[in-house]
Scaffold this motif. Structure first.
Motif, short mmCIF file in Angstrom:
data_model
loop_
_atom_site.label_atom_id
_atom_site.label_comp_id
_atom_site.label_asym_id
_atom_site.label_seq_id
_atom_site.Cartn_x
_atom_site.Cartn_y
_atom_site.Cartn_z
N LEU A 92 31.96 31.21 64.28
CA LEU A 92 30.71 30.66 63.70
C LEU A 92 31.06 30.30 62.40
CD1 LEU A 92 28.15 33.47 64.92
CD2 LEU A 92 28.80 31.13 65.99
N ILE A 93 31.80 30.84 61.50
CA ILE A 93 31.94 30.34 60.10
C ILE A 93 32.73 28.93 60.22
CG2 ILE A 93 33.29 30.75 58.25
CD1 ILE A 93 32.04 33.82 58.42
N LEU A 94 33.66 29.23 61.18
CA LEU A 94 34.21 27.51 61.25
C LEU A 94 33.33 26.58 61.72
CD1 LEU A 94 37.43 28.56 63.45
CD2 LEU A 94 37.33 27.64 61.24
N LEU A 95 32.57 26.66 62.49
CA LEU A 95 31.29 25.74 62.79
C LEU A 95 30.44 25.41 61.61
CD1 LEU A 95 30.18 26.76 66.50
CD2 LEU A 95 31.70 24.85 65.86
N ALA A 96 30.13 26.42 60.76
CA ALA A 96 29.51 26.28 59.65
C ALA A 96 29.85 25.63 58.57
CB ALA A 96 28.95 27.64 59.12
N THR A 97 31.32 25.67 58.52
CA THR A 97 31.92 25.03 57.59
C THR A 97 32.52 23.59 57.75
OG1 THR A 97 33.89 26.35 57.89
CG2 THR A 97 32.54 27.20 56.22
N ALA A 135 23.84 30.83 68.86
CA ALA A 135 24.13 30.99 67.53
C ALA A 135 24.88 29.56 67.27
CB ALA A 135 24.61 32.27 66.80
N ALA A 136 25.98 29.67 68.09
CA ALA A 136 27.21 28.45 68.14
C ALA A 136 26.43 27.21 68.34
CB ALA A 136 28.21 28.76 68.71
N ALA A 137 25.32 27.11 69.25
CA ALA A 137 24.75 25.90 69.58
C ALA A 137 23.83 25.34 68.55
CB ALA A 137 24.02 25.99 71.03
N SER A 138 23.29 26.25 67.92
CA SER A 138 22.49 25.91 66.69
C SER A 138 23.31 25.33 65.52
CB SER A 138 21.38 27.29 66.13
OG SER A 138 20.90 27.71 67.06
N LEU A 139 24.48 26.08 65.26
CA LEU A 139 25.29 25.42 64.19
C LEU A 139 25.74 23.97 64.53
CD1 LEU A 139 27.12 28.55 63.18
CD2 LEU A 139 25.65 27.34 61.88
N ARG A 154 14.50 22.66 73.88
CA ARG A 154 13.92 22.81 72.60
C ARG A 154 14.98 22.66 71.38
NH1 ARG A 154 9.19 26.85 74.23
NH2 ARG A 154 8.56 26.12 76.16
N LEU A 155 16.31 22.44 71.52
CA LEU A 155 17.04 22.45 70.72
C LEU A 155 16.73 21.43 69.42
CD1 LEU A 155 20.02 23.57 70.04
CD2 LEU A 155 21.06 21.60 70.97
N GLY A 156 16.33 21.94 68.21
CA GLY A 156 16.38 21.20 67.18
C GLY A 156 17.33 20.78 66.42
N ARG A 157 16.93 20.10 65.16
CA ARG A 157 18.19 19.72 64.09
C ARG A 157 18.98 20.81 63.82
NH1 ARG A 157 14.54 15.99 60.19
NH2 ARG A 157 13.56 17.85 60.41
N GLY A 158 18.75 22.21 64.11
CA GLY A 158 19.64 23.16 63.67
C GLY A 158 19.31 23.68 62.50
N PRO A 159 19.61 25.15 62.10
CA PRO A 159 19.26 25.82 61.06
C PRO A 159 20.19 25.29 59.55
CG PRO A 159 20.41 27.22 62.23
CD PRO A 159 20.27 25.84 62.90
N LYS A 160 19.95 25.70 58.61
CA LYS A 160 20.86 25.46 57.52
C LYS A 160 22.00 26.48 57.56
CE LYS A 160 21.23 25.23 52.23
NZ LYS A 160 20.48 25.67 51.18
N ASP A 161 23.23 26.15 57.62
CA ASP A 161 24.26 27.20 58.03
C ASP A 161 24.72 27.88 56.59
OD1 ASP A 161 25.31 24.70 56.46
OD2 ASP A 161 26.71 24.10 58.18
N ASP A 180 15.70 35.68 57.88
CA ASP A 180 15.18 34.47 58.76
C ASP A 180 13.84 34.97 59.23
OD1 ASP A 180 14.85 32.03 60.05
OD2 ASP A 180 16.66 32.10 60.97
N PRO A 181 12.77 34.53 58.70
CA PRO A 181 11.51 34.86 59.33
C PRO A 181 11.14 34.07 60.44
CG PRO A 181 11.15 34.66 56.78
CD PRO A 181 12.58 34.26 57.26
N ALA A 182 11.89 33.05 60.47
CA ALA A 182 11.51 32.16 61.93
C ALA A 182 12.48 32.49 63.10
CB ALA A 182 11.76 30.75 61.56
N PHE A 183 13.30 33.66 62.89
CA PHE A 183 14.16 33.93 64.04
C PHE A 183 13.56 35.14 64.91
CE2 PHE A 183 18.45 36.32 65.07
CZ PHE A 183 18.60 35.67 66.25
#
Length: 510
Positions: free
Chosen positions: A138-143, A169-173, A200-207, A244-247
């Protein structure tokens, strides 16, 4: 005392109010503070939890998970120094395995990707490696290392349902980095949960650390969801919601842990907070079934499970859940119908365990003619599964059908699972049915030595002892069997104790 009584009833809001009063009256009491801390977390009164934690920290007796709450508060407040200090506290505690992953996500926030990846690659025991490898991907994707990250994600994915949260989680990133096609591909398939997330896949959260740490804490909370570890799971889920209150995935984990603690109303409140537009809404309804069933509201659980199974998009897993609920309530004909739907939805090849459940429900419903083909098919698909071999073998022994083949099945099950006492009982009973009481006795004595032995095993043992002429011991075993007997079985046992074993008729498994 009022707080303790409310806690025992699962009324966590009332318990938290009373503990708050007790803490105000005895502000330095560590005994009151630790209880107030737990009830504050369970009820969502985080002000009470933090106030109690201050008391415990000053006394040097704060529980290990307090550092997780401190970490979440610090990250949410963008106080990286305090967050790092909280992570450091985990190092000498039973929660040390959380430390490298939380530190890695903190390094992501600090724009230190190499440090983050190094921390998430730390060598350790199996527990360390399990969580670190997922978060490394996940960190590889986030970076922004998409190709490496996708390869690492696919290396982690399997067919088990616990991979679902990691996949999400990976799809969101990926979506957050504009890689929607790759994100959609990770969510491919007909599973209704994945379909909802895909739609409902959005633009993704802040990584950042808020995203990564919240998903990690929920992953651990889900792994810890049992009656013994529910307070820790509650703490982790609350910390994830601070991050993450929206999670909504954290709300589902919180509801499961609260339910394990007996706080069913609070668990349902957590699920009710998930909006209808959330991609987690279907998982929330599935979780509600579990919460209702665990609280003893059987009718509501069955109604909810039925609606979930038969609405558009109902899955094989939904039908299986309904079947399990019905089988637990001895509604075997309805359970068999639900399992049949699950088998049809899951498609070919059929799952052997699902076939076994279907066959068992049919047998319990009195439809042996329909049960036998399902049970045989389960054994054909899984010839090395002791559970399938044992069920089919014992069912045939009870009916005096195909005895040589049934005994052979049970002997194979015994070789595969020599420690399984149910199989020892089945095989011993099969030998007895073949007329070899002497060969049956040691197996049934082994099965009867279990602390949680069933009345059926004791009845089998009594029958064998009687046949061997050991009549005092036989009556003792039958008397022991009455402790676990329903009304028909109790009447049968009373007759045996009074008159002895008139015949070697079947003893239904309880």
């Amino acid at each position: 005392m009022r707080a303790r009584a409310a806690d025992a009833d699962g009324a966590v809001d009332a318990a938290a109010r009373y503990y708050a009063l007790a803490l105000a009256a005895r502000p330095g009491s560590e005994v009151v503070a630790i209880r107030a801390y737990r009830e504050g977390l369970a009820s969502g009164d985080l002000a009470l939890a933090r106030r109690s934690l201050a008391v415990l920290s000053r006394a040097g007796v704060a529980p290990p998970d307090a550092a997780v709450l401190e970490f979440a508060d610090a990250v949410a407040a963008r106080r990286r120094d305090r967050a790092a200090s909280a992570v450091q506290k985990l190092g000498d505690s039973p929660l040390e395995f959380l430390q490298p992953v939380l530190a890695a996500w903190l390094a992501v926030d600090g724009k230190n990707p190499e440090v983050a990846l190094q921390l998430a690659s730390r060598e350790g025991d199996a527990l360390d490696r399990r969580y670190a490898s997922e978060n490394h991907a996940l960190i590889l994707l986030a970076t922004g290392r998409t190709a490496e990250g996708l390869a690492a994600v696919h290396a982690q994915l399997g067919a088990l349902r616990e991979d679902q949260q990691f996949r999400l989680a990976a799809a969101s990133l990926l979506a957050g980095h504009g890689k929607r096609d790759a994100a959609q591909a990770l969510l491919a398939g007909g599973d209704p949960v994945l379909v909802l997330h895909r739609e409902r896949l959005g633009r993704g959260p802040k990584d950042d650390a808020r995203f990564g740490a919240s998903r990690f804490l929920v992953r651990v909370a889900n792994d810890l969801a049992s009656e013994e570890t529910a307070p820790l799971a509650i703490a982790l889920a609350r910390a994830a919601l601070i991050l993450d209150p929206a999670f909504d995935g954290a709300r589902i984990a919180l509801a499961e842990a609260l339910s394990q603690e007996g706080a069913a109303a609070k668990a349902r409140e957590a699920l009710a907070a998930i909006p209808a537009g959330s991609p987690f809404v279907r998982e929330a309804r599935s979780a509600e079934v579990t919460v209702l069933a665990r609280a003893g509201d059987e009718d509501a659980a069955v109604r909810t499970a039925t609606a979930l199974s038969f609405e558009p998009g109902g899955s094989g897993e939904d039908a299986r859940r309904l079947g399990d609920l019905l089988a637990e309530r001895a509604r075997f004909a309805e359970a068999a119908a639900a399992y049949a739907v699950a088998i049809e939805r899951e498609g070919a090849p059929p799952n052997w365990a699902l076939l076994l459940q279907h066959g068992a429900a049919l047998e319990q419903a009195g439809r042996w003619d329909a049960a036998l083909p399902a049970l045989r098919r389960a054994v054909e698909i899984a010839p090395s599964e002791p559970l399938a071999l044992n069920y089919l073998g014992y069912a045939q022994v009870e009916r005096n059908e195909n005895l040589p083949a049934a005994v052979a099945m049970l002997e194979q099950a015994r070789r595969l699972a020599p420690e399984d006492l149910n199989i020892a009982d089945s095989l011993g009973w099969a030998y007895f049915r073949q007329g070899d009481a002497a060969r049956a006795l040691p197996l049934l004595e082994e099965a009867a030595r279990a602390n949680d032995v069933s009345g059926t095993v004791q009845e089998h043992l009594g029958d064998v002892l009687w046949r061997l002429g050991r009549r005092y011991e036989a009556r003792y075993a039958w008397s022991a069997a009455r402790l676990d007997a329903d009304e028909p079985m109790d009447a049968r046992l009373a007759e045996k104790i009074s008159r002895g074993l008139a015949a070697t008729g079947g003893t239904p498994r309880s």
